[in-house]
Design a protein around this motif. Structure first.
Motif, mmCIF file in Angstrom:
data_model
loop_
_atom_site.group_PDB
_atom_site.id
_atom_site.type_symbol
_atom_site.label_atom_id
_atom_site.label_comp_id
_atom_site.label_asym_id
_atom_site.label_seq_id
_atom_site.Cartn_x
_atom_site.Cartn_y
_atom_site.Cartn_z
ATOM 1 N N GLN A 52 47.238 10.969 -31.204
ATOM 2 C CA GLN A 52 47.374 12.296 -30.605
ATOM 3 C C GLN A 52 48.445 12.271 -29.519
ATOM 4 O O GLN A 52 49.295 13.176 -29.436
ATOM 5 N N PRO A 81 41.378 12.294 -36.982
ATOM 6 C CA PRO A 81 41.877 13.367 -36.108
ATOM 7 C C PRO A 81 41.630 13.119 -34.615
ATOM 8 O O PRO A 81 42.363 13.632 -33.777
ATOM 9 N N HIS A 82 40.602 12.315 -34.305
ATOM 10 C CA HIS A 82 40.270 12.098 -32.901
ATOM 11 C C HIS A 82 40.960 10.865 -32.317
ATOM 12 O O HIS A 82 40.642 10.454 -31.219
ATOM 13 N N ASP A 103 37.193 20.668 -35.828
ATOM 14 C CA ASP A 103 36.841 19.647 -36.827
ATOM 15 C C ASP A 103 36.466 20.304 -38.155
ATOM 16 O O ASP A 103 36.861 19.829 -39.231
ATOM 17 N N MET A 155 45.898 20.037 -34.945
ATOM 18 C CA MET A 155 45.905 18.836 -34.119
ATOM 19 C C MET A 155 46.293 19.168 -32.683
ATOM 20 O O MET A 155 45.720 18.647 -31.728
ATOM 21 N N LEU A 156 47.272 20.022 -32.549
ATOM 22 C CA LEU A 156 47.702 20.390 -31.189
ATOM 23 C C LEU A 156 46.566 21.087 -30.438
ATOM 24 O O LEU A 156 46.364 20.851 -29.240
ATOM 25 N N LEU A 208 43.364 20.630 -31.064
ATOM 26 C CA LEU A 208 42.349 19.593 -30.837
ATOM 27 C C LEU A 208 42.738 18.749 -29.635
ATOM 28 O O LEU A 208 41.894 18.427 -28.785
ATOM 29 N N TYR A 246 50.660 22.392 -45.725
ATOM 30 C CA TYR A 246 49.525 21.608 -45.244
ATOM 31 C C TYR A 246 49.864 20.982 -43.900
ATOM 32 O O TYR A 246 49.093 21.071 -42.943
ATOM 33 N N GLN A 247 51.026 20.335 -43.846
ATOM 34 C CA GLN A 247 51.402 19.625 -42.626
ATOM 35 C C GLN A 247 51.542 20.598 -41.450
ATOM 36 O O GLN A 247 51.161 20.291 -40.322
ATOM 37 N N LEU A 274 56.641 15.753 -30.166
ATOM 38 C CA LEU A 274 56.958 17.173 -30.090
ATOM 39 C C LEU A 274 57.681 17.480 -28.786
ATOM 40 O O LEU A 274 58.559 18.348 -28.753
ATOM 41 N N ARG A 277 43.527 21.485 -49.815
ATOM 42 C CA ARG A 277 44.819 20.795 -49.867
ATOM 43 C C ARG A 277 45.500 20.885 -51.228
ATOM 44 O O ARG A 277 46.713 21.027 -51.328
ATOM 45 N N PHE A 322 48.026 21.696 -40.412
ATOM 46 C CA PHE A 322 47.334 20.529 -39.865
ATOM 47 C C PHE A 322 47.868 20.201 -38.470
ATOM 48 O O PHE A 322 47.108 19.938 -37.543
ATOM 49 N N GLN A 323 49.172 20.225 -38.329
ATOM 50 C CA GLN A 323 49.759 19.912 -37.020
ATOM 51 C C GLN A 323 49.294 20.915 -35.972
ATOM 52 O O GLN A 323 48.977 20.539 -34.836
ATOM 53 N N ARG A 330 41.272 20.370 -45.575
ATOM 54 C CA ARG A 330 41.359 19.265 -46.543
ATOM 55 C C ARG A 330 40.854 19.713 -47.912
ATOM 56 O O ARG A 330 41.393 19.323 -48.943
ATOM 57 N N LEU A 361 46.585 10.872 -38.146
ATOM 58 C CA LEU A 361 45.620 11.851 -37.644
ATOM 59 C C LEU A 361 44.823 12.465 -38.783
ATOM 60 O O LEU A 361 43.668 12.844 -38.611
ATOM 61 N N ASP A 362 45.423 12.572 -39.931
ATOM 62 C CA ASP A 362 44.707 13.094 -41.099
ATOM 63 C C ASP A 362 43.528 12.182 -41.423
ATOM 64 O O ASP A 362 42.465 12.624 -41.843
ATOM 65 N N LEU A 364 51.874 12.149 -30.937
ATOM 66 C CA LEU A 364 52.307 13.456 -31.449
ATOM 67 C C LEU A 364 52.838 14.314 -30.313
ATOM 68 O O LEU A 364 53.859 14.993 -30.447
ATOM 69 N N ARG A 380 56.931 11.493 -36.883
ATOM 70 C CA ARG A 380 56.008 12.631 -36.889
ATOM 71 C C ARG A 380 55.163 12.621 -38.156
ATOM 72 O O ARG A 380 53.937 12.819 -38.124
ATOM 73 N N LEU A 431 51.099 12.228 -38.289
ATOM 74 C CA LEU A 431 50.195 13.201 -38.913
ATOM 75 C C LEU A 431 49.329 12.533 -39.982
ATOM 76 O O LEU A 431 48.163 12.903 -40.155
#
Lengths: 762, 309
Positions: A750, A744-745, B264, B290-291, B293, B282-283, A757, B274, B286-287, B271, A740-741, A753, A733, A737
């Motif tokens: 993705q 992100p796309h 985005d 992401m979910l 997105l 942060y994580q 999860l 951060r 961020f997570q 960031r 993805l950092d 992840l 995980r 991340l």
């Protein structure tokens, strides 16, 4: 009349000087006052000598005498100026030029020294001191005719006794390096006889020291001769330093350290002994003691270029990253292996170097029935010159690796340009040395240690194939093998170009021959017999029940049977290879194939970077016959070939053909050539992961990350994916991340992840 | 701080930042210099074609000027600057790409074109006339590194093929840069777009690898100098790998794209914050972003007719 600057200089010398170590003059000095001071010094009365030299620093004595005094008091820079003035005042005095040259030689400036000797000879063509000194410089640079010159001087009854004695000692030194014990003994007898014709017993110092060296070379006790030398001069460091040198070249490093220490104990300003002692401490992994003696030597002799290099190396050495295996020694008191790597290379090399070194240790422990008593230390240098300074003290030699007992040092793949260097084979070779040196208690001749290492390269090493370089076969068209009893000479005093590598191959083939004719056990017997301190003649007799002459005859027959045809056909093979290459360049594929195959049939084991296999494969590629091309590359690889781009192509093909295990094998073999190839790690990792070998895949991806790839998101994703498949979900995980950092796309990350999860939820 | 408040804080910060992060128009000029020998001419032709094609996919035609070798003259360049000086607003950006040979005599850099060469003085003087927030100059020529010093203090992001004016050999950087614009391998953040920074990084690495593989001493060392601190190179898109974005979206798709863009922006805002956050905080945020997105991207893909991976 002295000029003012020189007077000022001498006054300064008076206040701060101390007597320093120099070489004996052997009669080149004639001034009686100076000789008195020299007598005191060379009898070990250094305090009296100092007073004596200082008393010469006035205008009652010639500039040449004052120059000698200044030199003896340790100020070589000032001595140079005084010699310069002396030569101006007496431009026709060849003796001044000879002594001035000796000063330059004393400060390692050989060319300048040689120039002065040449000038002296122009004034006095028969000046034997100039001839001898010039010959010694030329000898050091490998000039063969220098030996003849020195021999003439030794035999010439008209030259001063000191010249004959020194010349004979030099010849004895050469003989001892070549392991010609008897000849050395005869020469030293002559030198002693010459000395007896003189009232100067200082002449005997060098003779006794060299006799001590001979005793060591002959595996006898040198103490008798050391004692005789110390009776003449109790402060004569060379009495110990010269035998120490011969302990060193016969790999007996414990004794080397002991005797160099004794040398500096009796003569604390013997800077060369301090340097050699420091180098020996470093060989035995004692960097603190090494630094202590290097610094002492540098303080006393800042002219020595080896010292500057060595001190710089030590500074670098202390920055290395050290990794021990196992890291937490539970059952063992000491780690089995200690890797010392440059911090930039550590994360890339450590997985493969440790794996291979530990495998080598296990293999040799079994084969030679010997367990290592200490940690094997392996040092890998990304800069070749640093490695050479580590090995020899000065840069500029073509060595790839060296072993000092439990310590091995070698070049990293980054230290060598091109793709020829198989670092894995070098590591295997050097670890084998650890066993042969330690199992024989360092009582092993150079040739046998090299022979076993080469033999192990061929039989158990990563390439697992007998490889004899072309230029060795070429040399054997005109040169002969050395007798087994004299094989060390080929390594130490080569007489023709390539003789060193020919000797390596001969040594390996001897071991191969013993294995075939007598069995591998006999090879081990030979090693154990050497441990008792006997010479090769006795080892061959005891282990193989042969005389060395019989052995040489049988070996010659073996070589003729196995390789005679190759040596004979070498020119024809070369011609076929050239025709193939020319045809390839013209894209005449069928012609190239035919000639390449002819060459392969004559020498099927030749798999170097210019192998006809590669020409054949390229021709097959030209004909778009991919399966034939890959079959050729596979044969090339299985025969021990390792050309990088060709084998990457083979691995890719094998992967596409779903021959995954073979693809993995090919790629893993390439790690021992180009571990810094990013694409190699990605491809290998991907195939391993596909084959459910996630732990191994993870290593490849982590190494890829250490190579600073541009696409870090994709690399972190791969790591995350491998971690996922090893079951380390939390780390997976975290890596996902991170990927993805960076991106992100990134859809694969993705999706991973989501899987992670979901996994957690389940 | 609870997670909910943390997320709220990030969103608030994003809204504050949004005006600062908007770039209006980009005015782009692509100049091709003289090749001299036929081989170089072909190289420059290829590079200009590749770069030009990429720029056409991301820059409004009205704001893109390509001066090929025959059209590239000093007066044409000056005319372009005139147009931009009068037709731009402060929030606009300017991108100038120079492909060709350059020289440096110790004091002045010259870009070789037909007629009088374009000098570093010309470039400085004309850049000074532009009152825009973002100025970017990419020069792939030999000796282009001289501009790093000659144009320092101009609030211009400079990308050069060499590290100074003394690296006088013809460069390979331009070829790798042009090819990067069509290479998915250069899309390091995987957003189907190649930014100027990404293309530069890719080309710089490819150039360095070239010299290593050939066993040659590198005679060029690409440089990026961003005195403005605005990270324009990272934000300026030069190529669209997914093809020109369709202007015709359903309202549903438009809504989802806006949501994606908003996420985005929140990621970018996160960031920037951060440094003041623990790794765990942060994580966590961020997570969760992401979910969101992922969810939005899944829906976009479904609407665009594909299967969700």
């Amino acid at each position: 009349m002295l000029n003012k600057p020189i007077l000022g200089l001498l006054v300064t010398v008076l206040f701060f000087a101390d007597v320093q170590a120099r070489e004996y003059h052997y009669g080149a000095i004639e001034d009686t006052n100076l000789l008195q001071c020299e007598k005191l010094y060379w009898s070990g009365e250094t305090s009296g000598a100092e007073t004596c030299y200082k008393s010469l620093l006035n205008s009652n004595h010639s500039l040449a005498v004052q120059a000698e005094a200044v030199w003896a008091l340790g100020d070589r820079q000032s001595a140079n100026s005084v010699f310069q003035n002396a030569a101006k005042v007496e431009p026709s005095n060849a003796a001044i030029l000879v002594r001035w040259g000796a000063l330059y030689a004393d400060t390692y400036q050989s060319q300048e020294a040689l120039n002065l000797y040449t000038e002296a000879l122009a004034l006095e063509p028969e000046n034997s001191y100039a001839k001898l000194a010039a010959a010694e410089i030329l000898l050091a640079s490998g000039e063969k005719q220098a030996v003849e010159q020195i021999e003439q001087l030794a035999d010439d009854g008209s030259v001063p006794i000191g010249v004959r004695v020194k010349a004979t000692i030099v010849l004895a030194n050469i003989a001892l390096k070549r392991d010609e014990i008897e000849r050395a003994g005869g020469l030293l007898d002559s030198a002693e006889n010459f000395s007896s014709d003189s009232s100067d017993d200082t002449l005997l110092l060098g003779v006794y020291a060299m006799r001590a060296g001979k005793a060591v070379r002959n595996r006898q006790n040198p103490e008798e001769w050391i004692e005789r030398a110390l009776q003449i001069n109790p402060a004569y460091g060379d009495a110990y330093a010269i035998p120490a040198y011969f302990y060193m070249i016969t790999f007996r490093y414990d004794e080397t350290g002991e005797y160099y220490q004794r040398a500096v104990d009796v003569q604390d300003d013997h800077w060369e002994a301090h340097l050699s002692l420091a180098a020996n401490h470093l060989r035995q992994n004692r960097s603190t003691l090494a630094r202590e003696h290097y610094e002492l030597a540098y303080a006393g002799d800042p002219f020595n270029p080896e010292l500057v290099n060595s001190l710089r190396l030590l500074d670098y050495y202390d920055t290395f990253s050290v990794i021990n295996y196992p890291e937490n020694a539970e059952e063992r008191l000491l780690p089995q292996l200690s890797l010392r790597l440059d911090t930039e290379e550590r994360d890339v090399l450590s997985p493969y170097a440790s794996r291979l070194a530990l495998k080598a240790i296990e293999t040799f422990s079994q084969r030679y029935e010997f367990d290592l008593k200490q940690t094997a230390a392996v040092e890998i240098y990304p800069n070749h010159d640093d490695f050479i300074v580590r090995a020899l003290g000065m840069p500029g030699t073509a060595l790839l690796g060296v072993a000092f007992g439990y310590v091995v040092a070698m070049d990293s793949p980054n230290a060598q340009a091109g793709e020829d260097y198989h670092w894995g084979t070098t590591l295997w070779h050097e670890v084998a040395h650890i066993f042969t040196l330690e199992a024989s208690k360092h009582n092993i001749p150079r040739w046998f240690s090299e022979g076993v290492s080469v033999f192990e390269e061929w039989n158990t090493g990563p390439l697992n194939a007998v490889r004899i370089p072309l230029h060795v076969l070429k040399s054997l068209q005109t040169q002969e093998f050395l007798p087994i009893a004299e094989l060390d000479r080929g390594f130490v005093q080569p007489e023709y170009q390539n003789q060193v590598i020919v000797s390596y191959m001969q040594a390996g083939l001897i071991c191969e021959f013993v294995r075939r004719e007598f069995g591998f056990d006999k090879l081990v017997d030979m090693l154990n017999t050497y441990a008792a301190g006997v010479n090769t003649t006795e080892v061959v007799a005891q282990a193989l029940s042969l005389t060395v002459e019989e052995f040489d005859a049988q070996f010659a027959k073996y070589f003729e049977q196995e390789y005679g045809a190759q040596v004979e056909q070498l020119d024809e093979w070369n011609a076929a290879r050239e025709v193939a290459a020319e045809a390839l360049a013209k894209m005449a594929w069928d012609d190239a194939l035919e000639s390449a195959q002819q060459a392969i049939d004559m020498m099927p084991g030749y798999v170097e970077i210019d192998s006809p296999y590669l020409v054949k494969a390229e021709a097959q590629s030209g004909k778009e016959d991919v399966s034939a091309q890959m079959a050729t590359l596979e044969t090339f690889w299985r025969s021990g070939g390792y050309q990088v781009s060709a084998l990457f192509e083979l691995a890719t093909y094998l992967n596409e053909q779903q021959r995954f295990d073979e693809a993995i094998e090919v790629l893993q073999s390439q790690l021992l050539v180009t571990p810094f190839d990013l694409e190699l790690h990605f491809l290998l990792g991907d195939i391993l992961l596909q084959q459910s070998r996630a732990d191994e895949a993870l290593i490849e991806y982590q190494v890829a990350l250490a190579l600073d790839p541009l696409d870090k998101a994709a690399t972190y994703y791969r790591i995350a994916n491998a971690l996922y498949h090893t079951g380390d979900i939390e780390q997976s995980r975290s890596s996902t991340l991170t990927a993805l950092d960076l991106a992100p796309h990134y859809r694969p990350a993705q999706n991973l992840l989501k899987s992670i999860l979901s996994y957690k939820v389940e | 701080m609870s997670w909910r408040w943390l997320r709220f804080f990030v969103i608030g910060f994003t809204f504050l930042l949004t005006p600062l992060m908007v770039v209006a128009e980009t005015h782009a000029l692509l100049i091709q210099g003289l090749g001299g020998e036929a081989w170089y001419q072909r190289q420059f032709d290829e590079q200009v074609e590749l770069i030009g094609e990429s720029l056409k996919g991301v820059i409004d035609e009205a704001h893109l000027t390509i001066l090929d070798v025959s059209a590239a003259r000093r007066e044409a360049v000056v005319e372009w600057f005139d147009t931009v000086a009068t037709g731009s607003v402060e929030t606009d950006s300017v991108l100038i790409i120079m492909v060709g040979h350059g020289t440096f005599d110790g004091q002045e850099y010259k870009f070789n074109i037909s007629g009088p060469d374009l000098t570093s003085g010309d470039i400085r003087e004309n850049l000074d006339r532009l009152a825009v927030q973002g100025k970017v100059l990419l020069n792939t020529s030999s000796s282009s590194g001289a501009l790093l010093e000659l144009l320092s203090g101009e609030s211009t992001t400079l990308l050069t093929a060499t590290k100074n004016g003394n690296e006088r050999n013809a460069t390979r950087f331009g070829r790798f840069f042009a090819r990067a614009l069509g290479d998915t391998g250069a899309d390091l953040d995987k957003n189907q777009k190649i930014s100027l920074q990404e293309a530069f990084d890719h080309a710089e690495r490819a150039t360095s690898d070239f010299y290593d593989e050939e066993g040659l001493l590198a005679t060029e060392h690409a440089q990026l100098s961003d005195s403005s601190g605005a990270q324009l190179a990272a934000r300026m898109t030069l190529a669209n790998l997914g093809g020109a974005e369709s202007l015709q979206h359903s309202p549903e798709l438009t809504q989802l794209i806006e949501e994606r863009d908003q996420i985005d922006r929140e990621v970018e805002s996160l960031r920037l914050q951060r440094i003041g956050m623990s790794d765990e905080d942060y994580q966590f945020v961020f997570q969760s972003l992401m979910l969101e997105l992922i969810s939005v991207q899944d829906e976009i893909e479904l609407l665009e007719g594909g299967d969700v991976e």
